[in-house]
Design a protein around this motif. Structure first.
Motif, short mmCIF file in Angstrom:
data_model
loop_
_atom_site.label_atom_id
_atom_site.label_comp_id
_atom_site.label_asym_id
_atom_site.label_seq_id
_atom_site.Cartn_x
_atom_site.Cartn_y
_atom_site.Cartn_z
N GLN A 30 0.84 -1.21 0.00
CA GLN A 30 0.00 0.00 0.00
C GLN A 30 0.87 1.25 0.00
O GLN A 30 0.62 2.19 -0.75
CB GLN A 30 -0.94 -0.01 1.21
CG GLN A 30 -1.93 1.12 1.24
CD GLN A 30 -2.89 1.10 0.06
OE1 GLN A 30 -3.23 0.06 -0.48
NE2 GLN A 30 -3.33 2.27 -0.37
N LEU A 31 1.92 1.27 0.83
CA LEU A 31 2.81 2.43 0.89
C LEU A 31 3.51 2.65 -0.45
O LEU A 31 3.62 3.78 -0.92
CB LEU A 31 3.85 2.25 1.99
CG LEU A 31 3.34 2.28 3.42
CD1 LEU A 31 4.45 1.87 4.39
CD2 LEU A 31 2.81 3.67 3.77
N ALA A 32 3.97 1.58 -1.07
CA ALA A 32 4.66 1.70 -2.36
C ALA A 32 3.71 2.22 -3.43
O ALA A 32 4.08 3.08 -4.23
CB ALA A 32 5.25 0.35 -2.77
N LEU A 33 2.49 1.69 -3.46
CA LEU A 33 1.52 2.13 -4.46
C LEU A 33 1.13 3.59 -4.26
O LEU A 33 0.88 4.31 -5.23
CB LEU A 33 0.30 1.23 -4.46
CG LEU A 33 0.53 -0.17 -5.02
CD1 LEU A 33 -0.70 -1.04 -4.83
CD2 LEU A 33 0.95 -0.12 -6.48
N GLU A 39 -0.75 3.58 -9.50
CA GLU A 39 -0.65 3.11 -10.88
C GLU A 39 0.29 1.91 -11.02
O GLU A 39 0.32 1.27 -12.06
CB GLU A 39 -0.20 4.25 -11.79
CG GLU A 39 -1.27 5.33 -11.89
CD GLU A 39 -0.88 6.45 -12.83
OE1 GLU A 39 0.05 6.28 -13.63
OE2 GLU A 39 -1.53 7.50 -12.77
N GLY A 40 1.07 1.62 -10.01
CA GLY A 40 1.99 0.49 -10.06
C GLY A 40 3.31 0.87 -10.71
O GLY A 40 3.51 1.99 -11.17
N PHE A 41 4.19 -0.11 -10.75
CA PHE A 41 5.55 0.09 -11.27
C PHE A 41 5.70 -0.60 -12.62
O PHE A 41 5.25 -1.72 -12.81
CB PHE A 41 6.57 -0.47 -10.28
CG PHE A 41 6.58 0.27 -8.97
CD1 PHE A 41 7.48 1.31 -8.77
CD2 PHE A 41 5.70 -0.05 -7.96
CE1 PHE A 41 7.49 2.01 -7.57
CE2 PHE A 41 5.70 0.65 -6.76
CZ PHE A 41 6.59 1.69 -6.57
N ILE A 58 4.39 -8.80 -7.25
CA ILE A 58 3.47 -8.93 -8.38
C ILE A 58 2.33 -7.92 -8.25
O ILE A 58 1.90 -7.32 -9.24
CB ILE A 58 2.94 -10.38 -8.49
CG1 ILE A 58 4.10 -11.30 -8.90
CG2 ILE A 58 1.78 -10.48 -9.48
CD1 ILE A 58 3.82 -12.78 -8.75
N LEU A 59 1.89 -7.67 -7.02
CA LEU A 59 0.80 -6.71 -6.78
C LEU A 59 1.23 -5.26 -6.99
O LEU A 59 0.40 -4.36 -6.98
CB LEU A 59 0.25 -6.89 -5.37
CG LEU A 59 -0.36 -8.26 -5.08
CD1 LEU A 59 -0.79 -8.34 -3.62
CD2 LEU A 59 -1.53 -8.56 -6.01
N LEU A 60 2.51 -5.04 -7.20
CA LEU A 60 3.02 -3.69 -7.46
C LEU A 60 3.10 -3.37 -8.95
O LEU A 60 3.47 -2.27 -9.34
CB LEU A 60 4.41 -3.52 -6.83
CG LEU A 60 4.47 -3.58 -5.31
CD1 LEU A 60 5.92 -3.53 -4.84
CD2 LEU A 60 3.67 -2.44 -4.69
N GLY A 65 3.25 -3.87 -17.02
CA GLY A 65 4.50 -3.94 -16.27
C GLY A 65 5.19 -5.29 -16.35
O GLY A 65 4.60 -6.29 -16.77
N PHE A 66 6.44 -5.31 -15.95
CA PHE A 66 7.23 -6.54 -15.92
C PHE A 66 7.75 -6.76 -14.51
O PHE A 66 8.35 -5.86 -13.91
CB PHE A 66 8.41 -6.48 -16.89
CG PHE A 66 9.28 -7.70 -16.82
CD1 PHE A 66 8.85 -8.90 -17.37
CD2 PHE A 66 10.52 -7.66 -16.20
CE1 PHE A 66 9.64 -10.04 -17.29
CE2 PHE A 66 11.30 -8.80 -16.12
CZ PHE A 66 10.86 -9.99 -16.67
#
Length: 152
Positions: A30-33, A39-41, A58-60, A65-66
């Protein structure tokens, strides 16, 4: 992202925009998103040997994305990675792995290092002589060193 807050603090010298501690693996996704407005990485490299971290990585993933799972799980350990298939499907995420390298890769890396194109001095936190081998092992075991070198 690192699970060890001490190593994460050492990594702050590297100049990334954001540093997140994943000691609590449930909240770091959640913090990373939040850092990327959910929008993800585009590229996510899970450079560890932790199935939970792989699943969370994977959830990021951003749309298209890859995710690179760059870390083997020790033998006889649970190595099955679970993820929501619709998440991967609708986001069109690709998941791959990386293992080993060739002589060509080593030559290219050595050329980058010797030419100064890639600077690594800041990665080396400790140097020991061979006679101080036990001290070097203690620094590595304690997590106090980032990269430790033993010089003959």
């Amino acid at each position: 992202i690192d699970k060890d807050s001490k190593r994460l603090k050492q990594a702050e010298e590297f100049g990334a925009d954001v540093y997140l501690c994943s000691e609590n693996l449930d909240s770091f996704v959640q913090l990373a998103l939040e850092e990327v407005k959910h929008e993800g990485f585009d590229v996510d490299i899970a450079a560890c040997s932790n199935v939970t971290a792989f699943e969370q990585s994977i959830l990021l993933g951003a749309k298209g994305g890859f995710i690179n799972l760059f870390g083997g799980i020790r033998k006889k350990a649970k190595d099955t990675v679970m993820f929501p298939s619709n998440f991967v499907h609708y986001r069109q995420i690709s998941i791959g792995g990386t293992f080993s390298s060739s002589k060509k890769h080593h030559k290219t890396a050595l050329n980058y290092l010797s030419s100064g194109k890639i600077q690594t001095d800041y990665l080396i936190t400790h140097k020991f002589s061979l006679s101080d081998f036990n001290d070097a092992i203690n620094v590595v075991s304690s997590g106090d060193g980032f990269k430790v070198i033993i010089e003959p």
